[in-house]
Design an enzyme around this catalytic site. Structure first.
Site, short mmCIF file in Angstrom:
data_model
loop_
_atom_site.label_atom_id
_atom_site.label_comp_id
_atom_site.label_asym_id
_atom_site.label_seq_id
_atom_site.Cartn_x
_atom_site.Cartn_y
_atom_site.Cartn_z
N SER A 172 0.83 -1.19 0.00
CA SER A 172 0.00 0.00 0.00
C SER A 172 0.88 1.25 0.00
CB SER A 172 -0.92 -0.05 1.22
OG SER A 172 -2.00 0.82 1.06
N ASP A 342 -8.67 -6.58 -4.69
CA ASP A 342 -8.25 -5.26 -4.19
C ASP A 342 -8.74 -4.19 -5.17
OD1 ASP A 342 -6.96 -2.97 -3.35
OD2 ASP A 342 -4.98 -3.89 -3.18
N HIS A 375 -7.94 -5.31 -0.33
CA HIS A 375 -6.63 -4.70 -0.15
C HIS A 375 -5.91 -5.24 1.08
CE1 HIS A 375 -3.56 -1.66 -0.51
NE2 HIS A 375 -3.84 -1.13 0.66
#
Lengths: 409, 203
Positions: A172, A342, A375
């Site tokens: 991320s 995601d 995610h």
């Protein structure tokens, strides 16, 4: 980022405004003051000197200092990768991937993780005292970028006497930092593992961040950012920001699997606005837990850093150019991973990076992991993902001459 | 050393040590693994199936998940010494374009193709009047991923039309033995597959 959902979930709580700020407690881990003699120039042009970086290390640095792995944490992460969190008491956030015998094997590698510049778990950020005024920085803290965070990490790595990192790993926002490391310091990074990330923050992601920031700033207790001085805490706003963000870390399928339309401790809906549904209760719990450990202004600054991230823009508009330092193909070996469900950092974002790396014929591996966990999957138990990371690091270790284990397991 | 498919062995023989290799459709990475250990090549792969990619990367090979027909265009010209395509050309939607791209990004291309002019194939079609199903190409017509079959002669004609030079040829029989080092009418009848080392007109 996920919390167990089976435990009973308390309603949204508002502790007394005079409660201790998250980091008034003595934190475990290490801390260093950097850029003392020569201030560091931020992307904004502001110079910042003598700032503090809190970090933690695991494992042992080998004699030729070639086994160091830098882990970059995500938006609301910190440097407590594989140990009990000092505020929440929960296990480290990446114990699935990092530790003795894990893919990032601390028996073998020297793992470093630092709290980002602008953070609130020990590194200098907006909640700290501005020596010039004797008051908390608040919004007078300079805006920092992903590039600035990595610049500070580079100073830390130099402070530790490490010339070249064996690998930089992160998911991320951590993945953004990994990319930034590889682009800004290609000679100081042997391998890079950007996970569930992007070379730029998308319009949709900026939009979600803006919702979060507006929620914080709309809280009357935010006081124009001066809440520390005025003895208030914008907890309702920060909790709403976290609730909105948390939805983006999951997937429709994961939410449905976990909660469906199940009711929370009741047999029927109440015809009111209490948390009738489990999913509501869960989000409220996530919001309430978050405000215990995070500073609202830090949240503004770090989300902003992600929004500003755009590697291609910094390389004249063509992403491939970012991976062609001095006209030559980047020497960094890349391994990218994305997760099929995601939608915050979808596979297409990783693929765009792969295409740019192919355009310079860089050494790159790329895997999309099939999962319905969204995610957050990069933090969870995903055996295939872990096999990939393990295999990639093994291959790199062989090329780096690290194949001998420090001690047998 | 791992044992690899007959056509892959012949491909490996054509690769110079210490070269840069891209294996298109690298499967589980057997050839790449072999080349990196036996010839110390800097090997990369593209593979469509996620299972294949995961196996490769988990074994330390540099492989990306991707489709040759869309992803080869990203690579710069001359990025590799060899671009390899083993037994996959016939499954491409645009085999000619793929061949062109391979010869652009590789100084050499190495291609192995099954021969639809092989005598057993011809005989099956002639005697049964049905689409041939052989040991190596064991699919019924409605399930086969092989949508662009060619004979060895067809392949050679295409390379001539594209200005591609065939530098080496290996025709192999059903047992994996090399039966010929050059293309001929007889080779087109007796060879079950062909392995070709190619050089594009720009190379």
């Amino acid at each position: 980022m996920s919390a167990p959902t089976s435990a009973p979930q308390p309603p949204l709580v508002t502790p007394a405004p005079d409660g201790p700020a998250p980091n008034d407690q003595v934190m475990p881990g290490k801390c260093v003051r950097l850029a003392v003699d020569r201030p560091m120039r931020l992307d904004s042009g502001v110079e910042i000197g003598g700032f503090q970086i809190a970090y933690q290390t695991y494992g042992t640095l080998n004699a030729d200092k070639s086994n160091a792995i830098m882990i970059c944490h995500a938006l609301t992460g910190d440097h407590f990768v594989v140990e009990k969190h000092p505020v929440t008491g929960k296990p480290g956030w990446w114990e699935m991937l990092v530790g003795p015998g894990k893919p990032v094997d601390t028996d073998r590698y020297f793992v470093i993780c630092s709290n980002v510049l602008g953070g609130c778990l020990g590194s200098t950020g907006p909640k700290d005292i501005d020596p010039a005024t004797g008051q908390p920085y608040g919004l007078s803290f300079p805006v920092v970028t992903i590039g600035d965070m990595v610049r500070a990490q580079k100073l830390l790595v130099e402070h530790l006497g490490i010339e070249k990192l064996f690998c930089v790993v992160g998911g991320s926002m951590g993945g953004m930092q990994v990319l930034q490391w590889a682009v800004a310091y290609p000679e100081s990074v042997f391998a890079a593992v950007p996970i569930a990330t992007a070379a730029r923050h998308s319009a949709q992601n900026i939009a979600f961040h803006e919702v979060g920031r507006q929620a914080i700033m709309a809280d009357p207790n935010w006081r124009g950012g001066n809440y520390l001085l005025e003895g208030t805490k914008p907890e309702a706003g920060l909790a709403v920001a976290r609730m909105a963000a948390h939805i983006t870390y999951l997937s429709e399928a994961a939410l449905h699997r976990k909660f469906g339309r199940n009711l929370q401790d009741r047999k029927a809906v109440t015809y009111g606005f209490d948390a009738d549904f489990q999913v509501e209760s869960y989000l409220r719990y996530q919001g309430a837990a978050f405000v215990e450990r995070f500073d609202a202004n830090s949240y503004l600054y770090i989300t902003r850093a992600m929004d500003y991230f755009d590697l291609a823009a910094d390389a004249g508009g063509t992403l491939a150019n970012a991976f062609r330092p001095g006209g030559k193909t980047t020497p960094v070996r890349f391994c990218l991973a994305s997760f099929s469900s995601d939608w915050l950092f979808p596979t297409s974002e990783s693929r765009a990076i792969v295409h740019a790396l192919n355009a310079v014929a860089a050494n790159v591996s790329f895997v999309e992991i099939e999962t319905d966990k969204g995610h957050d999957a990069f933090l969870l138990d995903e055996p295939e993902f872990h096999q990939v990371i393990h295999g990639f690091l093994e291959g790199c270790a062989e090329h780096r001459g690290l194949s001998v284990r420090r001690r047998a397991r | 050393m791992v044992d690899i498919r007959d056509d892959l062995k012949l491909i490996a023989e054509m690769v110079e040590p210490n070269s840069r290799v891209l294996d298109v459709g690298c499967g589980d990475g057997a050839l790449l693994d072999y080349l990196s250990h036996a010839k110390n090549v800097d090997g990369r792969g593209i593979e469509l199936s996620m299972d294949g990619v995961r196996q490769c990367v988990a074994h330390g090979l540099s492989v990306i998940q991707g489709d040759a027909e869309t992803d080869l265009k990203d690579y710069p010209a001359g990025a590799f010494d060899y671009v390899i395509l083993g037994q996959t050309l016939q499954a491409m939607r645009q085999p000619r374009d793929v061949l062109q791209m391979m010869c652009r990004i590789g100084r050499r291309a190495i291609v192995s193709v099954p021969n639809f002019g092989y005598w057993r194939v011809r005989l099956q079609l002639m005697l049964t009047g049905r689409m041939p199903v052989t040991e190596k190409l064991g699919y019924q017509w409605w399930e086969t991923p092989n949508i662009h079959f060619c004979t060895l002669r067809d392949f050679v004609v295409l390379t001539e039309e594209m200005g591609i030079t065939i530098e080496q040829t290996r025709i192999i029989d059903r047992a994996g033995r090399v039966t010929s080092h050059a293309h001929s009418g007889l080779a087109n009848l007796l060879g079950e597959q062909g392995v070709f080392l190619l050089r594009g007109n720009g190379g």
